[in-house]
Write a protein that holds these residues in place. Structure first.
Motif, PDB file in Angstrom:
ATOM      1  N   GLY A 292      -4.164   4.274  10.747  1.00  0.00           N
ATOM      2  CA  GLY A 292      -3.008   3.382  10.782  1.00  0.00           C
ATOM      3  C   GLY A 292      -2.622   2.885   9.413  1.00  0.00           C
ATOM      4  O   GLY A 292      -1.436   2.872   9.053  1.00  0.00           O
ATOM      5  N   TYR A 293      -3.620   2.496   8.625  1.00  0.00           N
ATOM      6  CA  TYR A 293      -3.297   1.979   7.294  1.00  0.00           C
ATOM      7  C   TYR A 293      -2.724   3.066   6.407  1.00  0.00           C
ATOM      8  O   TYR A 293      -1.831   2.821   5.597  1.00  0.00           O
ATOM      9  CB  TYR A 293      -4.547   1.380   6.641  1.00  0.00           C
ATOM     10  CG  TYR A 293      -4.202   0.330   5.619  1.00  0.00           C
ATOM     11  CD1 TYR A 293      -4.059  -0.999   5.997  1.00  0.00           C
ATOM     12  CD2 TYR A 293      -3.983   0.661   4.294  1.00  0.00           C
ATOM     13  CE1 TYR A 293      -3.716  -1.969   5.079  1.00  0.00           C
ATOM     14  CE2 TYR A 293      -3.636  -0.301   3.365  1.00  0.00           C
ATOM     15  CZ  TYR A 293      -3.494  -1.608   3.762  1.00  0.00           C
ATOM     16  OH  TYR A 293      -3.142  -2.569   2.853  1.00  0.00           O
ATOM     17  N   GLY A 294      -3.229   4.292   6.560  1.00  0.00           N
ATOM     18  CA  GLY A 294      -2.686   5.395   5.779  1.00  0.00           C
ATOM     19  C   GLY A 294      -1.233   5.680   6.108  1.00  0.00           C
ATOM     20  O   GLY A 294      -0.421   5.949   5.212  1.00  0.00           O
ATOM     21  N   LEU A 295      -0.877   5.610   7.385  1.00  0.00           N
ATOM     22  CA  LEU A 295       0.512   5.823   7.787  1.00  0.00           C
ATOM     23  C   LEU A 295       1.420   4.681   7.327  1.00  0.00           C
ATOM     24  O   LEU A 295       2.602   4.886   7.072  1.00  0.00           O
ATOM     25  CB  LEU A 295       0.610   5.976   9.305  1.00  0.00           C
ATOM     26  CG  LEU A 295       0.116   7.293   9.894  1.00  0.00           C
ATOM     27  CD1 LEU A 295       0.159   7.236  11.415  1.00  0.00           C
ATOM     28  CD2 LEU A 295       0.955   8.456   9.386  1.00  0.00           C
ATOM     29  N   PHE A 296       0.854   3.490   7.218  1.00  0.00           N
ATOM     30  CA  PHE A 296       1.643   2.325   6.827  1.00  0.00           C
ATOM     31  C   PHE A 296       1.928   2.264   5.334  1.00  0.00           C
ATOM     32  O   PHE A 296       3.055   1.995   4.904  1.00  0.00           O
ATOM     33  CB  PHE A 296       0.912   1.046   7.260  1.00  0.00           C
ATOM     34  CG  PHE A 296       1.225  -0.146   6.413  1.00  0.00           C
ATOM     35  CD1 PHE A 296       2.437  -0.818   6.542  1.00  0.00           C
ATOM     36  CD2 PHE A 296       0.326  -0.596   5.448  1.00  0.00           C
ATOM     37  CE1 PHE A 296       2.737  -1.910   5.743  1.00  0.00           C
ATOM     38  CE2 PHE A 296       0.615  -1.690   4.653  1.00  0.00           C
ATOM     39  CZ  PHE A 296       1.826  -2.349   4.800  1.00  0.00           C
ATOM     40  N   GLN A 297       0.911   2.521   4.503  1.00  0.00           N
ATOM     41  CA  GLN A 297       0.971   2.112   3.102  1.00  0.00           C
ATOM     42  C   GLN A 297       2.033   2.835   2.281  1.00  0.00           C
ATOM     43  O   GLN A 297       2.857   2.203   1.617  1.00  0.00           O
ATOM     44  CB  GLN A 297      -0.401   2.300   2.449  1.00  0.00           C
ATOM     45  CG  GLN A 297      -0.489   1.675   1.067  1.00  0.00           C
ATOM     46  CD  GLN A 297      -1.884   1.746   0.498  1.00  0.00           C
ATOM     47  OE1 GLN A 297      -2.747   2.461   0.985  1.00  0.00           O
ATOM     48  NE2 GLN A 297      -2.123   0.992  -0.551  1.00  0.00           N
ATOM     49  N   ALA A 298       2.031   4.167   2.292  1.00  0.00           N
ATOM     50  CA  ALA A 298       2.966   4.905   1.439  1.00  0.00           C
ATOM     51  C   ALA A 298       4.432   4.639   1.806  1.00  0.00           C
ATOM     52  O   ALA A 298       5.252   4.384   0.910  1.00  0.00           O
ATOM     53  CB  ALA A 298       2.653   6.398   1.490  1.00  0.00           C
ATOM     54  N   PRO A 299       4.818   4.681   3.102  1.00  0.00           N
ATOM     55  CA  PRO A 299       6.217   4.355   3.426  1.00  0.00           C
ATOM     56  C   PRO A 299       6.607   2.932   3.046  1.00  0.00           C
ATOM     57  O   PRO A 299       7.728   2.693   2.591  1.00  0.00           O
ATOM     58  CB  PRO A 299       6.287   4.563   4.948  1.00  0.00           C
ATOM     59  CG  PRO A 299       5.183   5.516   5.250  1.00  0.00           C
ATOM     60  CD  PRO A 299       4.085   5.157   4.293  1.00  0.00           C
ATOM     61  N   ASN A 300       5.680   1.976   3.215  1.00  0.00           N
ATOM     62  CA  ASN A 300       5.999   0.596   2.843  1.00  0.00           C
ATOM     63  C   ASN A 300       6.162   0.470   1.333  1.00  0.00           C
ATOM     64  O   ASN A 300       7.074  -0.221   0.850  1.00  0.00           O
ATOM     65  CB  ASN A 300       4.898  -0.343   3.332  1.00  0.00           C
ATOM     66  CG  ASN A 300       5.267  -1.803   3.146  1.00  0.00           C
ATOM     67  OD1 ASN A 300       6.108  -2.335   3.858  1.00  0.00           O
ATOM     68  ND2 ASN A 300       4.644  -2.456   2.179  1.00  0.00           N
TER      69      ASN A 300
END
Length: 466
Positions: free
Chosen positions: A376-384
């Motif tokens: 989840g954190y991997g999917l969140f961080q780069a787009p944010n």
């Protein structure tokens, strides 16, 4: 990876082949700065013994590095506009490399702490503007993928820094913990002089009062959090906290009046930027609480060895390493706020499942929960991060990069302090620490929930900006 170095008509940034070498410079600098924390942390008992200092004093070898780095991030980000990002990055890399040599040659504790101060300044110069340089190197169509690579590098440093430090100590003496940076730093410097894109410096004056207020605000805030984490609510912690708030008020007033402010407040009028910065802060609070709380849970409650605890925690950064680059590519094709929100949903599910862990949980149940957080954190961080950097005009990108590094530092510090504060306030109040650690994880759940609510609210803004 190959698509990052392909050139299409109309692309801005560097030509395709030159991007490869510029990216390598950023990766090398980031890895050294991130590795340096984990490598040294694991060596603190050895350093205390060999330098003949107490454990309470030896922690300053780590603390001073983090304190100096956190205090100077915003100042270096602003300074890069007056000097040019490539000059500041190369200067920071050179300072970090020379300071690493000074650390390796340190004859005693005081020398080592002083060298770590200088090393922290070099690291801050690189970390404050490194993310914004992706925007100069890569065209907008590849920005998310490039930022995903940056997230992978940070995850790799977090995951394997302690293991690298342990390996170095097994094979050699403690000075090699720092000496290893010297040949890598020299190679990165030679490459940076040829590969990094040049920028003309902007006209203006450096906001020295703002820089001093910023440093005072951050340093006293970090000290207050450290005191709260070690002893709960008392005067020793409240005094630096009050000082930090006073510096914050003075800093905001200064930024409104300065001709060339350290942090242009106009950036925060951009809704995409403000949302992304706030969401990032909330997510890093949760991550910081988990990173500190889980080792206590594994060792104090589940009675696992330090080696087993490290193995149980490893699925988080490993999963982030896999999903980070993927999320970056998806953010280049679809609405980044949607991808980021999906990551927060999975991150929230993982944090909820960890908060519900009991003392008799099997290892298999722990592994999938930790891995779910990492996914989840991997999917969140780069787009944010893409939204944060892309949500302001190019002229503010260096300042946005400094804000991004600062909210990461603040968030992790707050999350760490939350765990320490909960443990301190509940000391002796329960027979087992499981209740306190669970409460800390539930506080992390609350901050992720807030981040998700804000992320869902910003989706229309990101869609309209594409």
């Amino acid at each position: 990876m190959r698509r990052l170095f392909e050139t299409r008509p109309g692309d801005t940034g560097l030509p395709g082949p030159q991007r490869r070498w510029a990216l390598l410079v950023l990766v090398m600098g980031t890895l050294m700065a991130v590795f340096d924390g984990g490598i040294v942390n694991i060596a603190l008992p050895t350093l205390a013994r060999e330098l003949n200092v107490s454990e309470s004093r030896v922690v300053w070898i780590t603390n001073v590095y983090q304190l100096v780095s956190a205090s100077s991030l915003l100042a270096f980000a602003a300074l890069s506009r007056l000097l040019g990002r490539h000059r500041l990055y190369i200067g920071g890399l050179a300072v970090f490399t020379v300071a690493s040599l000074a650390c390796a040659l340190a004859p005693g504790f005081a020398w080592l702490v002083g060298a770590r101060v200088v090393q922290g300044l070099g690291a801050a110069a690189m970390l404050s503007i490194g993310p914004s340089m992706y925007r100069v190197i890569f065209p907008p169509r590849l920005l998310g993928s490039a930022i995903g690579i940056g997230a992978l590098v940070v995850a790799f440093g977090i995951a394997f820094g302690p293991s690298l430090g342990g390996g170095i100590l097994y094979l050699a003496s403690w000075p090699w913990l720092f000496a290893i940076n010297v040949p890598i730093g020299i190679a990165a410097l030679l490459l940076a002089l040829r590969a990094l894109p040049r920028e003309a410096p902007e006209a203006g004056r450096f906001d020295w009062p703002g820089a001093l207020l910023s440093a005072g605000m951050v340093s006293t805030f970090v000290l207050a959090l450290d005191q709260l984490g070690h002893g709960g609510l008392h005067l020793v912690a409240l005094a630096p906290l009050a000082t930090s708030l006073a510096c914050l008020a003075g800093f905001i007033r200064r930024q409104r009046r300065a001709a060339t402010p350290l942090v242009p407040l106009a950036m925060f009028h951009e809704a995409r930027f403000s949302y992304a910065a706030t969401i990032s802060m909330c997510a890093f609070i949760a991550q910081g609480a988990a990173f500190v709380g889980l080792p206590f849970l594994f060792q104090s409650v589940m009675e696992r060895s330090p080696l087993e605890s490290a193995a149980l925690f490893t699925p988080w950064p490993l999963a982030l390493m896999v999903t980070g680059p993927l999320a970056g590519r998806l953010a280049d094709r679809f609405n980044p706020a949607v991808i980021s929100s999906l990551g927060l949903v999975l991150f929230l599910a993982g944090m909820l499942s960890l908060a519900l862990l009991g003392e008799d949980t099997t290892l298999g149940h722990v592994v999938w929960r930790v891995a779910l957080c990492g996914i989840g954190y991997g999917l969140f961080q780069a787009p944010n991060n893409r939204e944060l950097l892309g949500g302001v005009p190019m002229a503010y990108s260096a300042n946005a990069s400094g804000v991004m590094a600062s909210v990461r530092t603040f968030g992790q510090a707050v999350g760490t302090a939350l765990v320490g504060l909960v443990l301190a306030l509940s000391l002796g109040a329960s027979e087992s620490p499981v209740g306190s650690l669970t409460l800390a994880l539930w506080l992390g759940v609350a901050t992720v929930s807030l981040a998700l609510a804000l992320s869902l609210r910003r989706i229309p803004l990101a869609r309209h900006a594409r």
